[in-house]
Design a protein around this motif. Structure first.
Motif, PDB file in Angstrom:
ATOM      1  N   LYS A   2     -12.960  34.784 -30.412  1.00 34.30           N
ATOM      2  CA  LYS A   2     -11.905  35.031 -31.403  1.00 34.30           C
ATOM      3  C   LYS A   2     -11.215  33.741 -31.841  1.00 34.30           C
ATOM      4  O   LYS A   2     -10.514  33.727 -32.868  1.00 34.30           O
ATOM      5  N   TYR A   3     -11.392  32.673 -31.085  1.00 34.74           N
ATOM      6  CA  TYR A   3     -10.722  31.420 -31.408  1.00 34.74           C
ATOM      7  C   TYR A   3     -11.501  30.566 -32.402  1.00 34.74           C
ATOM      8  O   TYR A   3     -10.975  29.561 -32.896  1.00 34.74           O
ATOM      9  N   VAL A   4     -12.749  30.924 -32.685  1.00 33.19           N
ATOM     10  CA  VAL A   4     -13.597  30.081 -33.544  1.00 33.19           C
ATOM     11  C   VAL A   4     -13.201  30.242 -35.010  1.00 33.19           C
ATOM     12  O   VAL A   4     -13.192  31.345 -35.552  1.00 33.19           O
ATOM     13  N   ASN A   5     -12.896  29.114 -35.647  1.00 35.66           N
ATOM     14  CA  ASN A   5     -12.571  29.089 -37.072  1.00 35.66           C
ATOM     15  C   ASN A   5     -13.827  28.872 -37.913  1.00 35.66           C
ATOM     16  O   ASN A   5     -14.043  29.556 -38.909  1.00 35.66           O
ATOM     17  N   SER A   6     -14.672  27.929 -37.519  1.00 38.42           N
ATOM     18  CA  SER A   6     -15.942  27.691 -38.213  1.00 38.42           C
ATOM     19  C   SER A   6     -16.992  27.298 -37.183  1.00 38.42           C
ATOM     20  O   SER A   6     -16.667  26.775 -36.107  1.00 38.42           O
ATOM     21  N   TYR A   7     -18.255  27.533 -37.527  1.00 41.37           N
ATOM     22  CA  TYR A   7     -19.350  27.337 -36.559  1.00 41.37           C
ATOM     23  C   TYR A   7     -20.572  26.798 -37.305  1.00 41.37           C
ATOM     24  O   TYR A   7     -21.073  27.440 -38.232  1.00 41.37           O
ATOM     25  N   GLU A   8     -21.048  25.627 -36.900  1.00 42.81           N
ATOM     26  CA  GLU A   8     -22.212  25.017 -37.540  1.00 42.81           C
ATOM     27  C   GLU A   8     -23.218  24.589 -36.478  1.00 42.81           C
ATOM     28  O   GLU A   8     -22.846  24.192 -35.363  1.00 42.81           O
ATOM     29  N   GLY A  38      -8.296  26.702 -28.107  1.00 44.78           N
ATOM     30  CA  GLY A  38      -7.882  27.801 -28.976  1.00 44.78           C
ATOM     31  C   GLY A  38      -6.650  28.508 -28.458  1.00 44.78           C
ATOM     32  O   GLY A  38      -5.724  28.828 -29.222  1.00 44.78           O
ATOM     33  N   SER A  39      -6.599  28.753 -27.149  1.00 45.02           N
ATOM     34  CA  SER A  39      -5.438  29.434 -26.566  1.00 45.02           C
ATOM     35  C   SER A  39      -4.192  28.560 -26.605  1.00 45.02           C
ATOM     36  O   SER A  39      -3.068  29.069 -26.496  1.00 45.02           O
ATOM     37  N   ALA A  40      -4.376  27.244 -26.771  1.00 44.05           N
ATOM     38  CA  ALA A  40      -3.234  26.329 -26.866  1.00 44.05           C
ATOM     39  C   ALA A  40      -2.699  26.229 -28.289  1.00 44.05           C
ATOM     40  O   ALA A  40      -1.682  25.591 -28.525  1.00 44.05           O
ATOM     41  N   GLY A  41      -3.390  26.850 -29.240  1.00 49.60           N
ATOM     42  CA  GLY A  41      -2.880  26.876 -30.606  1.00 49.60           C
ATOM     43  C   GLY A  41      -3.600  25.997 -31.594  1.00 49.60           C
ATOM     44  O   GLY A  41      -3.148  25.842 -32.739  1.00 49.60           O
ATOM     45  N   CYS A  42      -4.745  25.418 -31.207  1.00 52.69           N
ATOM     46  CA  CYS A  42      -5.497  24.557 -32.118  1.00 52.69           C
ATOM     47  C   CYS A  42      -6.427  25.371 -33.011  1.00 52.69           C
ATOM     48  O   CYS A  42      -6.916  26.432 -32.622  1.00 52.69           O
ATOM     49  N   GLN A  43      -6.708  24.861 -34.193  1.00 49.42           N
ATOM     50  CA  GLN A  43      -7.821  25.369 -35.000  1.00 49.42           C
ATOM     51  C   GLN A  43      -9.102  24.863 -34.348  1.00 49.42           C
ATOM     52  O   GLN A  43      -9.233  23.671 -34.080  1.00 49.42           O
ATOM     53  N   VAL A  44     -10.060  25.756 -34.093  1.00 46.67           N
ATOM     54  CA  VAL A  44     -11.281  25.367 -33.377  1.00 46.67           C
ATOM     55  C   VAL A  44     -12.490  25.463 -34.300  1.00 46.67           C
ATOM     56  O   VAL A  44     -12.824  26.533 -34.803  1.00 46.67           O
ATOM     57  N   ASP A  45     -13.158  24.320 -34.502  1.00 44.42           N
ATOM     58  CA  ASP A  45     -14.414  24.266 -35.242  1.00 44.42           C
ATOM     59  C   ASP A  45     -15.515  23.847 -34.271  1.00 44.42           C
ATOM     60  O   ASP A  45     -15.300  22.955 -33.442  1.00 44.42           O
ATOM     61  N   VAL A  46     -16.667  24.474 -34.366  1.00 39.42           N
ATOM     62  CA  VAL A  46     -17.756  24.223 -33.420  1.00 39.42           C
ATOM     63  C   VAL A  46     -18.926  23.542 -34.113  1.00 39.42           C
ATOM     64  O   VAL A  46     -19.375  23.982 -35.173  1.00 39.42           O
ATOM     65  N   PHE A  47     -19.400  22.463 -33.489  1.00 41.91           N
ATOM     66  CA  PHE A  47     -20.647  21.804 -33.875  1.00 41.91           C
ATOM     67  C   PHE A  47     -21.609  22.015 -32.708  1.00 41.91           C
ATOM     68  O   PHE A  47     -21.578  21.272 -31.726  1.00 41.91           O
ATOM     69  N   ALA A  48     -22.431  23.054 -32.809  1.00 39.25           N
ATOM     70  CA  ALA A  48     -23.373  23.398 -31.736  1.00 39.25           C
ATOM     71  C   ALA A  48     -24.686  22.646 -31.950  1.00 39.25           C
ATOM     72  O   ALA A  48     -25.239  22.657 -33.056  1.00 39.25           O
ATOM     73  N   THR A  49     -25.183  21.996 -30.888  1.00 41.97           N
ATOM     74  CA  THR A  49     -26.398  21.191 -30.998  1.00 41.97           C
ATOM     75  C   THR A  49     -27.555  21.842 -30.255  1.00 41.97           C
ATOM     76  O   THR A  49     -27.369  22.491 -29.223  1.00 41.97           O
TER      77      THR A  49
END
Length: 396
Positions: free
Chosen positions: A49-55, A21-32
């Motif tokens: 603050k870097y999380v775009n979506s979280y599933e 996220g700090s490098a400039g990527c869009q961050v999506d999380v797949f939490a298991t």
């Protein structure tokens, strides 16, 4: 550019989230999870603050994870899958053929199943020996439907561990046995819980120091910047997991760096990795290789070497202008707050010891740039401590 962070442990996920996220990527999380939570807001890393979506997903339904990945990212470019544990690394490797046209995935020679094959610790040790990394002598005991046979040439004392981490945990799976009778008792207990788990029985070598080193490889790109000296590990379910330690520039371990470079070239791996080692009588032994990036990787990120960034940058055009950091070369200390708190709340360390640990240079949850996860963590730990006090009083 999208970075999909997959994993079970919120500390490991959070470190990867912040790195990319700090490098400039869009961050999506797949939490298991073993059991999927009812509310994703119960997870510390959800608040980054870097999380775009979280599933959230259950590991009992792995095909749902794969189906969702394909459905969500169909026809998108530069989508990176970044596993932070063995389950997720194994899962995406098992589906490499159906994922590789849509995602950039850690792999060995772009062949499905090769990462899973390399999760066999006995196979890893054989490769380590070929590049000159010392290993403990070992024997395999296959547990087949609860039955096993102990080889007659095992040398005692010995140490037990799952030959493939995914098929067995830590804790009771990792034991010192002084004779065949003790080994039989350990294997008997294991066979009741894991009826088809091959066990690696190793010559017991007293550990004077434990280390981990984290790196990235992609063709000619190879970066292995630091050695982490594990000074204290977790307890119970966190046994073998780094609680605190020192971060040391790899220049002090040049011979080890060169041999690990040879090992990764021989394997042909592309992605992020970490190597566990230990020292006895001034000899550093290879313990195991993990073909994913765990929680301790964030210590390296905080030292100014963002390995997930370097991995992503190696695939992407220069004009995307991802952000590099400045490397630090001083020895610094690190602390995993989650492992520290779990050790306290589960009764393995005192409150005094827990508080004494809280003054490292680098922490895995607290961050000036991304404050909310630590704020939520603080509320959660306060609640758990209060609950413990009330429980103690009710028993007296």
């Amino acid at each position: 550019m999208i970075a999909v962070v997959l994993g079970h442990n919120y500390t490991s996920r959070l470190g990867m989230i912040r790195a990319v996220g700090s490098a400039g990527c869009q961050v999506d999380v797949f939490a298991t999870f073993i059991n999927k939570p009812k509310n994703k807001k119960s997870q510390i890393d959800f608040y980054s603050k870097y999380v775009n979506s979280y599933e959230c997903f259950s590991i009992k339904d792995p095909e749902i994870i794969i189906k969702r990945l394909i459905e969500k990212y169909d026809k998108k470019k530069f989508v990176f899958l970044l596993p932070t544990d063995d389950f997720c690394a194994s899962l995406i490797d098992s589906h490499l053929d159906c994922l590789k046209d849509s995602f950039i995935i850690p792999n060995i020679d772009n062949k499905q199943g090769e990462i899973n094959r390399l999760m066999d610790k006995d196979y890893q040790k054989a490769l380590a020996n070929l590049v000159g990394l010392p290993t403990a002598k070992g024997w395999t005991v296959k547990i087949d439907d609860g039955h096993y046979s102990i080889p007659g040439d095992i040398e005692y004392p010995c140490f037990t561990k799952p030959q493939i981490s995914l098929k067995g945990g830590k804790g009771e799976f990792m034991q010192i046995c002084n004779d065949e009778n003790e080994l039989d008792i350990v294997l008997r207990n294991i066979s009741k819980k894991a009826k088809n788990c091959p066990m690696l029985i190793e010559q017991y070598i007293p550990i004077e120091k434990e280390y981990a080193t984290l790196g990235v490889r992609n063709g000619n790109l190879f970066i292995l910047p630091y050695m982490l000296h594990l000074k204290e590990q977790g307890h119970g379910n966190h046994r073998g997991v780094a609680l605190s330690g020192d971060i040391i520039p790899i220049e002090q371990f040049r011979s080890i760096e060169e041999k690990i470079h040879l090992l990764m070239d021989k394997i042909g791996f592309t992605g992020l990795f970490d190597v566990d080692l230990y020292e006895h009588n001034n000899i550093i032994y290879f313990n195991e290789l993990n073909l994913r990036f765990g929680a301790s990787g964030y210590a390296v990120t905080r030292m100014g070497v963002n390995l997930p960034f370097e991995y992503i940058h190696s695939f992407t055009p220069e004009e995307l202008h991802l952000t590099r950091q400045t490397r630090e070369d001083d020895v610094k200390t690190y602390l995993n707050e989650k492992v520290n708190f779990d050790s306290y709340i589960n009764g393995f360390i005192s409150l005094e010891k827990y508080k004494q640990q809280q003054q490292p240079d680098i922490t895995f949850i607290q961050s000036r740039e991304d404050k909310k996860p630590y704020f939520i963590f603080t509320i959660w730990t306060y609640y758990m401590r209060l609950k413990r006090i009330i429980t103690k009083k009710s028993r007296t």
